[in-house]
Design a protein around this motif. Sequence first.
Motif, PDB file in Angstrom:
ATOM      1  N   PRO A   1       1.298 -15.483   1.802  1.00 38.09           N
ATOM      2  CA  PRO A   1       1.080 -17.151   2.466  1.00 38.09           C
ATOM      3  C   PRO A   1       2.396 -17.907   2.407  1.00 38.09           C
ATOM      4  O   PRO A   1       2.788 -18.769   3.266  1.00 38.09           O
ATOM      5  CB  PRO A   1       0.350 -17.872   1.118  1.00 38.09           C
ATOM      6  CG  PRO A   1      -0.321 -16.351   0.883  1.00 38.09           C
ATOM      7  CD  PRO A   1       0.506 -15.425   0.897  1.00 38.09           C
TER       8      PRO A   1
ATOM      9  N   ARG B   1       3.988 -20.082   5.515  1.00 33.07           N
ATOM     10  CA  ARG B   1       4.147 -21.489   5.349  1.00 33.07           C
ATOM     11  C   ARG B   1       5.402 -21.629   5.797  1.00 33.07           C
ATOM     12  O   ARG B   1       5.735 -22.841   6.736  1.00 33.07           O
ATOM     13  CB  ARG B   1       4.105 -22.028   3.884  1.00 33.07           C
ATOM     14  CG  ARG B   1       2.569 -22.051   3.495  1.00 33.07           C
ATOM     15  CD  ARG B   1       2.609 -23.002   2.137  1.00 33.07           C
ATOM     16  NE  ARG B   1       3.157 -22.209   1.039  1.00 33.07           N
ATOM     17  CZ  ARG B   1       2.464 -21.556   0.255  1.00 33.07           C
ATOM     18  NH1 ARG B   1       1.353 -21.055   0.606  1.00 33.07           N
ATOM     19  NH2 ARG B   1       3.093 -20.762  -0.797  1.00 33.07           N
TER      20      ARG B   1
ATOM     21  N   GLU C   1       5.387 -21.267   9.722  1.00 35.50           N
ATOM     22  CA  GLU C   1       4.644 -22.525  10.450  1.00 35.50           C
ATOM     23  C   GLU C   1       5.597 -23.710  10.475  1.00 35.50           C
ATOM     24  O   GLU C   1       5.475 -24.402  11.664  1.00 35.50           O
ATOM     25  CB  GLU C   1       3.381 -23.035   9.489  1.00 35.50           C
ATOM     26  CG  GLU C   1       2.474 -23.794  10.083  1.00 35.50           C
ATOM     27  CD  GLU C   1       1.295 -24.111   9.262  1.00 35.50           C
ATOM     28  OE1 GLU C   1       0.550 -25.092   9.376  1.00 35.50           O
ATOM     29  OE2 GLU C   1       1.169 -23.453   8.275  1.00 35.50           O
TER      30      GLU C   1
ATOM     31  N   LYS D   1       0.752 -22.968  13.387  1.00 37.10           N
ATOM     32  CA  LYS D   1       0.581 -21.607  12.600  1.00 37.10           C
ATOM     33  C   LYS D   1       0.846 -20.448  13.745  1.00 37.10           C
ATOM     34  O   LYS D   1       0.613 -20.489  14.977  1.00 37.10           O
ATOM     35  CB  LYS D   1      -1.017 -21.679  12.196  1.00 37.10           C
ATOM     36  CG  LYS D   1      -1.335 -22.764  11.385  1.00 37.10           C
ATOM     37  CD  LYS D   1      -2.697 -22.746  11.068  1.00 37.10           C
ATOM     38  CE  LYS D   1      -3.146 -23.680  10.066  1.00 37.10           C
ATOM     39  NZ  LYS D   1      -4.538 -23.857   9.694  1.00 37.10           N
TER      40      LYS D   1
ATOM     41  N   HIS E   1      -3.002 -19.916   7.321  1.00 32.58           N
ATOM     42  CA  HIS E   1      -1.586 -20.195   7.786  1.00 32.58           C
ATOM     43  C   HIS E   1      -1.492 -19.420   9.200  1.00 32.58           C
ATOM     44  O   HIS E   1      -0.353 -19.231   9.800  1.00 32.58           O
ATOM     45  CB  HIS E   1      -0.587 -19.753   6.820  1.00 32.58           C
ATOM     46  CG  HIS E   1      -0.661 -20.358   5.461  1.00 32.58           C
ATOM     47  ND1 HIS E   1      -0.439 -21.641   5.334  1.00 32.58           N
ATOM     48  CD2 HIS E   1      -1.269 -19.730   4.412  1.00 32.58           C
ATOM     49  CE1 HIS E   1      -0.474 -21.817   3.899  1.00 32.58           C
ATOM     50  NE2 HIS E   1      -1.217 -20.544   3.535  1.00 32.58           N
TER      51      HIS E   1
END
Length: 354
Positions: free
Chosen positions: A198, A202, A205, A211, A245
């Motif tokens: 994750p 992030r 993103e 995303k 995400h």
Amino acid sequence: MTTPLGIIEGFYGQPWSWQNRADLVSFLAPHGYGFYIYAPKADPFLRRRWQEPHPQEMAAGLKAFAAHCRQLGVRFGIGLSPYELYHHFDDDARIALKAKLAFFDDIGVQDLAILFDDMRGDTPDLADRQIEIMHWIQAESGAERLMVCPSYYSDDPVLDRVFGERPAGYLEKLGAALNADIDIFWTGEEVCSREISPGHLRKVETLLHRKPLLWDNYPVNDGQRMSQHLHLRGFTGRPAAIGNHLSGHAINPALQPTLTCIPALTLTDSYLQGDDYCYAASFRRAAESVLGSDLAALVEADIMALQDVGLDQLENREERLRRHYTESQHTGAREIMAWLDGDYRITDEIVQTQ
């Protein structure tokens, strides 16, 4: 499970048959796989000969497969690799591209992926050129969803070594200026990422201003080295939390369509079970579902030889494997035997010419 799962048939080597594809979609659709992108490297009419129309028989096969997907509630997509189009996006290129897009609309393409990977990218204005092409395609195509694979689709420095050093600020510019409703593929920290976290997503993103759409290079086993191994084990390094995400999660399948279904089922488990996911137990259940209990037990017993050792290093193990699978008529056993016979070997020449 809310993360859209799908298949992107994006490997090098002998492409699957239409029956292979239909069987795989039929099997995986009830397990959460909701889209399929047809993009085999062996289809020249999507790659180096993209300006030419698909032969009638191939076009008919695509149209029939698209209809099969729709009947199962699976979105049908195509991945087009317009070879180095960004070097000559002139009137002739536009005419050829418009004809190709009209063909895609005719056969019922819902998801259109434009793939700029596996091409030299050391051009200073690469992002600007690709953005121009994507926005032009978006205006011309009837596809419901548009996605792009950048020339540099990972942090992995191997891409810079093979395809030239990425232009400064390439991904930042692509993410900032590309229309927000166009998905961007990403493979992770590596081309074949061992883990996708994750935290990493992030950052991606933020970089891409959206995303990412994960192009997961497991269980694919193309390439001269990887084709010596069968990728059967359950997914690891993909915690369910990454789904928050991602705009979607597409797996690039193995060369073996039936065996691909084993790890594919475990990815569904990973998302559904979250912290309770156990990859070995999930593999066992998936193998039984795909192969039946007896054959699954054999594969589990042979998993180290099949996945870890490598075809050229089997030595006396090969005789045992042949004894285990030679009598079975199950398609999974047939794929193991074909692998033992060298039918799935990928050479550097195949990779360089497809």
